[in-house]
Design a protein around this motif. Structure first.
Motif, PDB file in Angstrom:
ATOM      1  N   LEU A 182     -49.924  11.484 -40.657  1.00  0.00           N
ATOM      2  CA  LEU A 182     -50.112  12.862 -41.096  1.00  0.00           C
ATOM      3  C   LEU A 182     -50.779  13.680 -39.996  1.00  0.00           C
ATOM      4  N   PHE A 183     -51.805  13.077 -39.399  1.00  0.00           N
ATOM      5  CA  PHE A 183     -52.513  13.767 -38.314  1.00  0.00           C
ATOM      6  C   PHE A 183     -51.570  14.028 -37.145  1.00  0.00           C
ATOM      7  N   GLY A 184     -50.771  13.009 -36.811  1.00  0.00           N
ATOM      8  CA  GLY A 184     -49.837  13.149 -35.693  1.00  0.00           C
ATOM      9  C   GLY A 184     -48.819  14.247 -35.966  1.00  0.00           C
ATOM     10  N   PHE A 223     -49.610  19.863 -26.335  1.00  0.00           N
ATOM     11  CA  PHE A 223     -48.541  19.875 -25.346  1.00  0.00           C
ATOM     12  C   PHE A 223     -47.244  20.348 -25.983  1.00  0.00           C
ATOM     13  N   SER A 224     -46.625  21.341 -25.388  1.00  0.00           N
ATOM     14  CA  SER A 224     -45.303  21.747 -25.852  1.00  0.00           C
ATOM     15  C   SER A 224     -44.347  21.692 -24.681  1.00  0.00           C
ATOM     16  N   PRO A 225     -43.331  20.842 -24.752  1.00  0.00           N
ATOM     17  CA  PRO A 225     -42.375  20.767 -23.649  1.00  0.00           C
ATOM     18  C   PRO A 225     -41.612  22.080 -23.549  1.00  0.00           C
ATOM     19  N   LEU A 280     -49.197  17.027 -33.341  1.00  0.00           N
ATOM     20  CA  LEU A 280     -48.225  16.850 -32.259  1.00  0.00           C
ATOM     21  C   LEU A 280     -46.965  17.669 -32.508  1.00  0.00           C
ATOM     22  N   ASN A 281     -46.480  17.686 -33.742  1.00  0.00           N
ATOM     23  CA  ASN A 281     -45.271  18.453 -34.020  1.00  0.00           C
ATOM     24  C   ASN A 281     -45.574  19.915 -34.322  1.00  0.00           C
ATOM     25  N   LEU A 282     -46.517  20.133 -35.225  1.00  0.00           N
ATOM     26  CA  LEU A 282     -46.819  21.512 -35.600  1.00  0.00           C
ATOM     27  C   LEU A 282     -47.885  22.114 -34.699  1.00  0.00           C
ATOM     28  N   MET A 283     -48.434  21.311 -33.801  1.00  0.00           N
ATOM     29  CA  MET A 283     -49.409  21.761 -32.813  1.00  0.00           C
ATOM     30  C   MET A 283     -50.603  22.492 -33.418  1.00  0.00           C
ATOM     31  N   THR A 284     -51.100  21.974 -34.518  1.00  0.00           N
ATOM     32  CA  THR A 284     -52.328  22.533 -35.063  1.00  0.00           C
ATOM     33  C   THR A 284     -53.496  22.113 -34.172  1.00  0.00           C
TER      34      THR A 284
END
Lengths: 306, 530
Positions: free
Chosen positions: A76-78, A302-304, A82-86
């Motif tokens: 959930l944290f990831g 990080f956002s590619p 990582l995806n939603l960049m909170t």
């Protein structure tokens, strides 16, 4: 000798959950992710470990359950960070609060139930050696796992290519991406490993330390594990020293209080914190080593740009 | 689009290695590459020229697999290929040396190189391979050194050796000489020519036209995302190449011949400053005077004490001896930044985003931050006068040609060049009597750079003292009346620009002017040998 043995045994018991949670967080942070939700992952691991043990009767199934519970929280944290960049700090704090609340709800039915203790792994021959055998070689499986993990994490980080990639991602995610490494994949795996270890640490509390379910039983150990990682400057062997030092002083001050040393109990209770800080500050004196080991991208999203 | 160039020698008969056919790349509204064609032959050194934002970086990132094209094909040795990621590119034989190095500071040289090699690489044998390749191409490297400890020239060698170990057929170099001394650059050119003679093609991105003329056989020129020309740079003049890049004549910098210098407005006397961290540089006995009416340039390779010197003069770091830094006749060694600003000094730091401007603040708020202490109109008993700041922002926008898509945007939304114009303009707008500026045109295109440099010279001619710290030698020569060189925290005496030859500056950069040259630093010693 008869007085020393139980003290040493309690020191190991007090240190193991810290070591487990911290070694997982060490890998997470080495990949550049700051997960402040260790406490939350631990307590969910503790309640799930206790619940599954109580329902199945097998503490080993409980250990596995606590590990997966920690990983679910980490997932959930990831996903959020990582995806939603909170924001990692805010999300980690939220994860802790969520974990404390969720565990209280899940554990309601188990309050007051007697638990089943994780059995000591009896090694024929070795466990009967006086002192060494009875203290060091008569432990449950999680103690051995925690120590093996320290060695494995050390070897992994500094001697294998995959460990090198983790350190690289934590040091400079832009460069790692430019070289073609998947920053998100590496960080996901590191976060999940951290969750698994935190879950195990929680399971240790409800299956070994005090084999029962008490709400809020992690009692801030997740935060201490987090602090140990930083004070150990992200080095596994220093972490081992820090965790055992903290465990040792907290047990010894307890015995000292019981023996009636004339110091205020508040001061005695603060001793583990003071001792750990002093020792780790001393071993962290070398600025160059600290700097070389601090993940430079810690906490940075990080956002590619693809 | 491309005109048939003059028949050129060398590699023109070589087989085509890679062809980009009508590559387009769209970022939202912006078309960064618009049907770009590029042909590179085996063994040629091919220049890719263009201003900032012309689309060069986008194109090479597509070739290296770091970006994916929106449309168009890449043809490698006659076959259309899909380069999905950098690993694909490396397998194909494309290596890239990045402008802002893609190195990991906390890791060793060998670890950095291992990360770019295939998974099955024998890590134990790697240090030996590094040493043998670095010997073969004259690029000395210690595999066990930690990157953070190495000077920038050596870091570039790591990147090059990392590419060479993959035995590339195409080596892409993004602005490789921007951080090197002239001697180090000469060494690099020898390496590149040797590689080309062995059949490796090199795509060389630069805005230094004389270098391109010196080593490249072909040049492709881009402007606004399109290829506008292809030529043999050796048949062109720097002026004609610049014209192709900019699409118009570049504004020539004019300096009025007569310099009337007045009193010293910046005086540094035996300035010493300890390093503030393990990787910082210690300033040692720095002496310098900058007089009213002149521009003094400080040349030097990156990380030789430039930022420390800037910090000491601007007041970001204070010094023990009050008299070591004197601005406009006032000893300010222990004063903070605002008291120094109030004396009439202005400072522009190197890093424009995050240091020179707060990324998430609107431009008018960024005006507020450096000027509230010196402009009574901005602050009334602690209350911000936003309207007046917005007026100033408008004035800076008009006077310094800062282009923005909408009014008063956040600083981070401006392109690098435009933000630099804003940050410089904000300080020039104050009409300061002392101006200290670190890397005034770093990463700024030719047009904007000319505007900034002209403004600095004009400011000096109105009687201000201007100190320019720059790693760009061309820039130093363009603006400076006198030049000093900083090397490992020591500053050479400032001498008139016409007696400071490039060779002399190069020697000083390599540490020849230092009082105690230590031979231990491998990188510096190497540069000195060259």
């Amino acid at each position: 000798m008869s007085a020393l043995e139980p003290i040493l045994l309690t020191i190991i018991t007090a240190s193991t959950p810290l070591l487990l949670a911290a070694i997982g967080e060490l890998i997470t942070e080495r990949s550049g992710v700051l997960n402040l939700g260790v406490e939350g992952m631990m307590i969910v691991g503790a309640v799930m470990g206790f619940a599954i043990t109580a329902m199945s009767g097998s503490p080993y199934l409980g250990v596995v359950a606590s590990m997966f519970a920690g990983m679910a929280m980490a997932l959930l944290f990831g996903f959020l960070t990582l995806n939603l960049m909170t924001n990692q700090v805010a999300t980690g704090l939220a994860l802790t609060i969520l974990g404390l609340g969720l565990s209280g709800m899940l554990g309601e039915a188990f309050i007051g139930q007697p638990g089943i203790k994780l059995p000591v792994l009896h090694i024929p021959g070795l466990s009967d050696i006086p002192f060494i055998g009875t203290v060091l070689l008569s432990q449950d499986i999680l103690v051995y796992i925690s120590l093996a993990l320290v060695a494995a994490v050390y070897y992994f980080l500094f001697k294998t290519r995959a460990g090198l990639v983790i350190r690289a991602v934590g040091d400079n995610h832009t460069s790692a991406h430019a070289l073609g490494y998947s920053v998100l994949k590496v960080r996901y795996l590191a976060v999940l490993f951290g969750g698994a270890c935190s879950g195990l640490a929680g399971g240790y509390l409800s299956l070994v330390y005090t084999p029962q379910w008490v709400e809020g039983m992690t009692a801030g150990r997740g935060w201490i594990a987090l602090a140990l990682v930083v004070f150990a400057s992200w080095r596994p062997l220093r972490l081992l020293v820090g965790a055992y030092l903290f465990g040792a002083v907290s047990v010894l001050q307890f015995h000292a209080q019981a023996a009636g040393i004339g110091l205020p109990s508040q001061l005695m209770s603060a001793l583990p914190y003071l001792a750990t800080i002093v020792v780790l500050v001393i071993i962290s004196r070398n600025q160059a080593v600290t700097r070389a080991n601090t993940p430079a991208c810690l906490g940075r999203p990080f956002s590619p740009d693809r | 689009m491309s005109k048939q160039g003059v028949p050129s020698s060398d590699a023109v008969d070589q087989p085509v290695l890679v062809k980009a056919v009508s590559i387009s790349k769209r970022f939202g509204e912006v078309l960064a590459n618009d049907s770009v064609d590029l042909t590179i032959r085996e063994g040629e050194i091919h220049a890719l020229l263009g201003e900032n934002g012309a689309g060069k970086s986008t194109l090479v990132k597509i070739l290296y697999g770091a970006l994916e094209q929106t449309s168009g094909d890449i043809v490698w040795r006659g076959n259309t290929v899909k380069i999905a990621n950098p690993a694909d590119a490396r397998t194909l034989g494309v290596g890239m040396v990045f402008q802002h190095f893609s190195l990991f500071e906390a890791l060793s040289v060998a670890d950095n190189i291992a990360l770019a090699l295939p998974k099955d690489t024998d890590l134990k044998a790697l240090p030996e391979r590094i040493i043998s390749v670095s010997k073969k191409y004259g690029l000395p490297l210690d595999p066990n050194a930690m990157v953070a400890d190495l000077p920038v020239g050596v870091r570039q060698r790591i990147e090059i050796v990392r590419c060479l170990l993959q035995e590339p057929s195409l080596l892409i170099m993004d602005e490789p000489t921007s951080v090197l001394t002239p001697q180090e650059a000469d060494e690099l050119f020898k390496t590149l020519q040797r590689l080309a003679s062995e059949g490796c093609a090199i795509l060389y991105i630069s805005h230094r036209l004389e270098e391109v003329q010196r080593i490249c056989q072909r040049a492709t020129i881009m402007r606004h995302g399109k290829v506008v020309n292809e030529c043999d740079p050796r048949q062109e003049t720097p002026a004609s190449l610049a014209r192709m890049m900019v699409g118009a004549d570049v504004h020539a910098i004019k300096s009025t011949s007569e310099i009337t210098t007045g009193n010293p407005l910046i005086t540094l006397r035996d300035l010493n400053l300890p390093a503030d961290n393990a990787f910082g540089i210690e300033l040692k006995d720095i002496n310098l005077e900058v007089f009213a009416g002149e521009v003094v340039g400080i040349a030097g390779i990156a990380a030789n004490g430039q930022s420390e010197l800037f910090d000491a003069i601007s007041g970001e770091r204070r010094v023990e001896n009050v008299h070591a830094v004197n601005l406009l006749g006032v000893p300010v060694g222990k004063k903070k930044i605002n008291p120094r600003r109030k004396l009439g000094a202005a400072f522009v730091p190197e890093e424009r985003l995050g240091h020179g401007a707060v990324p998430g603040f609107r431009l008018s708020d960024n005006v507020m931050l450096t000027r509230f202490s010196t402009e009574p109109s901005l602050l009334l008993r602690g209350i911000l006068k936003r309207g007046n700041a917005a007026e100033m922002e408008q004035r800076i926008k008009v006077n310094y040609d800062v282009r923005m898509t909408h009014d008063n945007p956040e600083a981070r939304s401006l392109s690098g060049g435009n933000l630099q114009k804003f940050v410089v303009g904000r300080e020039l707008d104050r009409k300061p009597r002392v101006m200290v500026i670190n890397q005034p045109t770093w990463g700024v295109d030719a047009g904007a750079a000319a505007l900034i440099r002209q403004a600095l010279i004009d400011l000096a001619r109105t009687g201000a003292a201007v100190l320019v710290i720059s790693q760009d030698l061309d820039e130093i020569y363009e603006v400076s009346d006198r030049i000093a060189v900083i090397s490992r925290g020591q500053l050479s005496p400032a001498e008139p620009a016409n007696v400071m030859t490039r060779e002399r500056i190069g020697m000083l950069m390599a540490g020849m002017g230092e009082k105690n040259t230590s031979k231990s630093d491998e990188g510096q010693a190497h540069a000195a040998r060259a």
